[in-house]
Design a protein around this motif. Structure first.
Motif, PDB file in Angstrom:
ATOM      1  N   TYR A   1      36.325 100.197  54.421  1.00 21.06           N
ATOM      2  CA  TYR A   1      35.821  99.306  53.370  1.00 21.06           C
ATOM      3  C   TYR A   1      36.111  99.882  51.979  1.00 21.06           C
ATOM      4  O   TYR A   1      36.489  99.156  51.054  1.00 21.06           O
ATOM      5  CB  TYR A   1      34.307  99.100  53.557  1.00 21.06           C
TER       6      TYR A   1
ATOM      7  N   ASN B   1      38.516  98.101  48.999  1.00 22.47           N
ATOM      8  CA  ASN B   1      38.079  97.906  47.618  1.00 22.47           C
ATOM      9  C   ASN B   1      38.970  98.641  46.634  1.00 22.47           C
ATOM     10  O   ASN B   1      39.196  98.191  45.515  1.00 22.47           O
ATOM     11  CB  ASN B   1      36.623  98.366  47.445  1.00 22.47           C
TER      12      ASN B   1
ATOM     13  N   ARG C   1      32.007 101.872  41.318  1.00 21.15           N
ATOM     14  CA  ARG C   1      31.675 101.011  42.467  1.00 21.15           C
ATOM     15  C   ARG C   1      30.845 101.705  43.557  1.00 21.15           C
ATOM     16  O   ARG C   1      30.548 101.102  44.585  1.00 21.15           O
ATOM     17  CB  ARG C   1      32.973 100.482  43.095  1.00 21.15           C
TER      18      ARG C   1
ATOM     19  N   ARG D   1      27.440  99.961  44.623  1.00 24.21           N
ATOM     20  CA  ARG D   1      27.638  98.696  45.328  1.00 24.21           C
ATOM     21  C   ARG D   1      28.225  98.941  46.720  1.00 24.21           C
ATOM     22  O   ARG D   1      27.828  98.308  47.700  1.00 24.21           O
ATOM     23  CB  ARG D   1      28.565  97.791  44.504  1.00 24.21           C
ATOM     24  N   LEU D   2      29.173  99.889  46.795  1.00 26.65           N
ATOM     25  CA  LEU D   2      29.773 100.205  48.094  1.00 26.65           C
ATOM     26  C   LEU D   2      28.727 100.774  49.068  1.00 26.65           C
ATOM     27  O   LEU D   2      28.703 100.440  50.258  1.00 26.65           O
ATOM     28  CB  LEU D   2      30.916 101.211  47.920  1.00 26.65           C
TER      29      LEU D   2
ATOM     30  N   LEU E   1      25.477 100.236  49.092  1.00 23.57           N
ATOM     31  CA  LEU E   1      24.573  99.191  49.559  1.00 23.57           C
ATOM     32  C   LEU E   1      25.244  98.291  50.601  1.00 23.57           C
ATOM     33  O   LEU E   1      24.636  97.925  51.627  1.00 23.57           O
ATOM     34  CB  LEU E   1      24.092  98.349  48.377  1.00 23.57           C
ATOM     35  N   TYR E   2      26.498  97.947  50.367  1.00 24.20           N
ATOM     36  CA  TYR E   2      27.197  97.060  51.293  1.00 24.20           C
ATOM     37  C   TYR E   2      27.433  97.767  52.644  1.00 24.20           C
ATOM     38  O   TYR E   2      27.218  97.184  53.712  1.00 24.20           O
ATOM     39  CB  TYR E   2      28.525  96.613  50.700  1.00 24.20           C
ATOM     40  N   ILE E   3      27.870  99.033  52.592  1.00 20.12           N
ATOM     41  CA  ILE E   3      28.115  99.770  53.834  1.00 20.12           C
ATOM     42  C   ILE E   3      26.821  99.925  54.626  1.00 20.12           C
ATOM     43  O   ILE E   3      26.794  99.779  55.859  1.00 20.12           O
ATOM     44  CB  ILE E   3      28.742 101.142  53.526  1.00 20.12           C
ATOM     45  N   SER E   4      25.702 100.186  53.913  1.00 20.06           N
ATOM     46  CA  SER E   4      24.416 100.328  54.590  1.00 20.06           C
ATOM     47  C   SER E   4      24.033  99.038  55.296  1.00 20.06           C
ATOM     48  O   SER E   4      23.538  99.053  56.425  1.00 20.06           O
ATOM     49  CB  SER E   4      23.336 100.721  53.581  1.00 20.06           C
ATOM     50  N   THR E   5      24.289  97.892  54.600  1.00 19.06           N
ATOM     51  CA  THR E   5      23.988  96.599  55.210  1.00 19.06           C
ATOM     52  C   THR E   5      24.896  96.339  56.411  1.00 19.06           C
ATOM     53  O   THR E   5      24.480  95.809  57.442  1.00 19.06           O
ATOM     54  CB  THR E   5      24.156  95.478  54.183  1.00 19.06           C
ATOM     55  N   LEU E   6      26.160  96.749  56.284  1.00 17.66           N
ATOM     56  CA  LEU E   6      27.150  96.482  57.330  1.00 17.66           C
ATOM     57  C   LEU E   6      26.865  97.266  58.608  1.00 17.66           C
ATOM     58  O   LEU E   6      26.966  96.722  59.711  1.00 17.66           O
ATOM     59  CB  LEU E   6      28.546  96.822  56.796  1.00 17.66           C
TER      60      LEU E   6
ATOM     61  N   SER F   1      21.923 103.899  49.246  1.00 17.85           N
ATOM     62  CA  SER F   1      21.219 102.687  49.645  1.00 17.85           C
ATOM     63  C   SER F   1      19.712 102.864  49.552  1.00 17.85           C
ATOM     64  O   SER F   1      18.961 101.893  49.568  1.00 17.85           O
ATOM     65  CB  SER F   1      21.608 102.285  51.066  1.00 17.85           C
TER      66      SER F   1
END
Length: 485
Positions: free
Chosen positions: A71, A75, A92, A95-96, A98-103, A121
């Motif tokens: 990921y 980006n 970034r 943001r990265l 938080l997104y990786i934690s969600t993923l 996160s």
């Protein structure tokens, strides 16, 4: 003051007071073995589960780290102009993270190539990083450490082969640890149950085992007290059964030996008493009739004969006793039987002539391996019996020859013969076919018993049979031609 027997009895009672029964010992050993088995098995199973959990956790975290790296790489290339690595991670990183934690569903933090945290996160103060582990990951290696019920996993992030940062994943080990704890508790419970059940089952199982050992002990005590067994104390198809049979047969052998000893002593006493009675009677007569020359001559002859008989009896009894109790010294050597028998027959020919008998020989070349003195005693005894228990104008024949690997000597007479029912008994001490004839010729009933013992000491055999149609008896002695290996 206590006697030695009282002290021994007191010591025996003290030993019995502190003695554990074999039933308890065997039950405890069985329970301990089962418990040890459960402990070893539980340790192996727990280690296997722990190793499997570790491998699965590492594989899962490695997969998540590859997802995070992919990921970040996407980006990085999505920008129109690829930025500098540090600027990219600084702009970034949050943001990265938080997104990786969600993923991937795990708390995630990102660091740039210098080791500075650029995204998390969690709250910024929520989790710190281990500097040594982070530094190891910045060199391009995967590293992780555990703290309590959490595992912190560091993996480098690469773009075009260069490290642009590090992703940190926080993995909870609580469920795995709780599972191991539950399994360990189950094994502990199982260990207690197995120990208790093993002891109980072992105690019940070994109860019969211990009771049969007790029966064997009672049997040995019964034999020691002089009460011999009439049945096998324990019947089993194992070593205890074999021991029970051995004790039973030992009891019979001891009983038979004691009976033989009693019979032997009784026979010795009786046989000794007869010539002594005769001697005493003549001594008394001589005391009453001192001036009777005819009585004095008769007494002297009778006393001399009975004395010779007593001397012969004592000598044979002592030799028999020595042969039964001790392995007396022998000097085995190669014996020329033809030469030995010719010499012995020459010595006995004068006695045969006094009895009006013809002593002849039929000697072939024959050799054996034996003690010379013992052989001389055997054959003189056989020849002497053949002379004493013969008929007037009879004959005695001594022969020898080789048959296969044995030297065979036969002493044949034309005498009164031996009934078939008595042939097995004549080798027993003090047994005589005719008591009156034995006394007339000075027989003691010990010669053949001694002869058989000496033959068996040489590794040979002796047998008796009819001499043939003309009557008489034949003794056959077989001796090994070579020494026993």
């Amino acid at each position: 003051m206590k006697s030695g027997g009282q002290r021994g009895a007191s010591a025996g009672r003290r030993r019995r007071a502190f003695k554990l029964s074999i039933q308890l010992k065997l039950s405890a050993v069985l329970a301990l073995l089962l418990l040890l088995t459960v402990l070893v098995m539980s340790e192996l199973v727990l280690r296997g589960i722990e190793r499997n959990q570790q491998q699965r956790t590492e594989a899962e975290l490695a997969r998540h780290s590859r997802t995070a790296e992919q990921y970040v790489r996407q980006n990085y290339y999505s920008a129109d102009v690829p930025p500098e690595d540090e600027a990219f991670m600084a702009q970034r990183g949050q943001r990265l993270a938080l997104y990786i934690s969600t993923l991937i569903g795990l708390p995630t933090a990102l660091y740039d190539a210098t080791g500075r945290e650029v995204g998390n996160s969690l709250q910024p103060q929520g989790s710190g990083a281990a500097a040594d582990t982070l530094a190891y990951a910045l060199k391009g290696y995967i590293a992780y450490e555990t703290s309590g019920d959490s595992l912190v996993y560091f993996s480098p992030l690469r773009v075009d082969g260069r490290i642009v940062g590090v992703v940190r994943l926080q993995y909870s080990l609580k469920s795995a640890q709780d599972f191991l704890k539950a399994i360990r508790g189950l094994f502990r419970t199982a260990g207690v149950v197995v120990f208790a059940a093993g002891f109980a089952i072992g105690y019940l199982y070994f109860h019969r085992f211990a009771s049969q050992i007790g029966r064997l002990r009672q049997a040995s005590q019964q034999i020691r007290s002089g009460r011999f067994l009439r049945e096998i104390p324990v019947r089993r198809r194992d070593e205890l059964g074999d021991l029970g049979e051995d004790i039973y047969f030992m009891s019979g052998a001891i009983e038979a030996h004691i009976e033989r000893q009693k019979q032997f002593i009784g026979n010795v006493s009786h046989e000794f008493k007869t010539p002594l009675t005769s001697i005493k009677a003549y001594v008394d007569l001589l005391d009453l009739y001192r001036d009777d020359p005819r009585l004095a001559a008769e007494a002297a002859e009778s006393i001399g004969r009975e004395t010779d008989r007593l001397y012969e009896m004592v000598e044979k009894v002592l030799r028999l006793s020595a042969m039964e109790k001790y392995d007396f010294e022998q000097h085995a050597e190669r014996i020329d039987l033809k030469e030995l028998l010719a010499e012995l027959c020459g010595r006995m020919r004068g006695k045969a002539e006094r009895y009006g008998l013809v002593l002849s020989t039929d000697l072939e070349a024959a050799e054996c391996w034996a003690d010379r003195e013992s052989l001389a005693h055997i054959f003189i005894n056989l020849i002497d019996n053949a002379i004493k228990y013969n008929v007037p104008q009879g004959a005695v024949t001594v022969s020898c020859r080789m048959e296969r690997k044995e030297a065979v000597v036969r002493v044949t007479d034309t005498g009164i013969g031996i009934p078939e029912e008595a042939r097995e008994k004549i080798f027993e001490p003090f047994y005589t076919v005719s008591k009156d004839r034995a006394r007339s010729y000075g027989g003691t009933g010990l010669g053949l018993s001694l002869a058989r013992g000496l033959v068996e000491k040489q590794g040979g055999t002796i047998a008796v049979s009819d001499a043939g149609a003309g009557g008489g008896t034949r003794f056959t002695v077989r001796l090994p031609a070579q020494p026993k290996r």
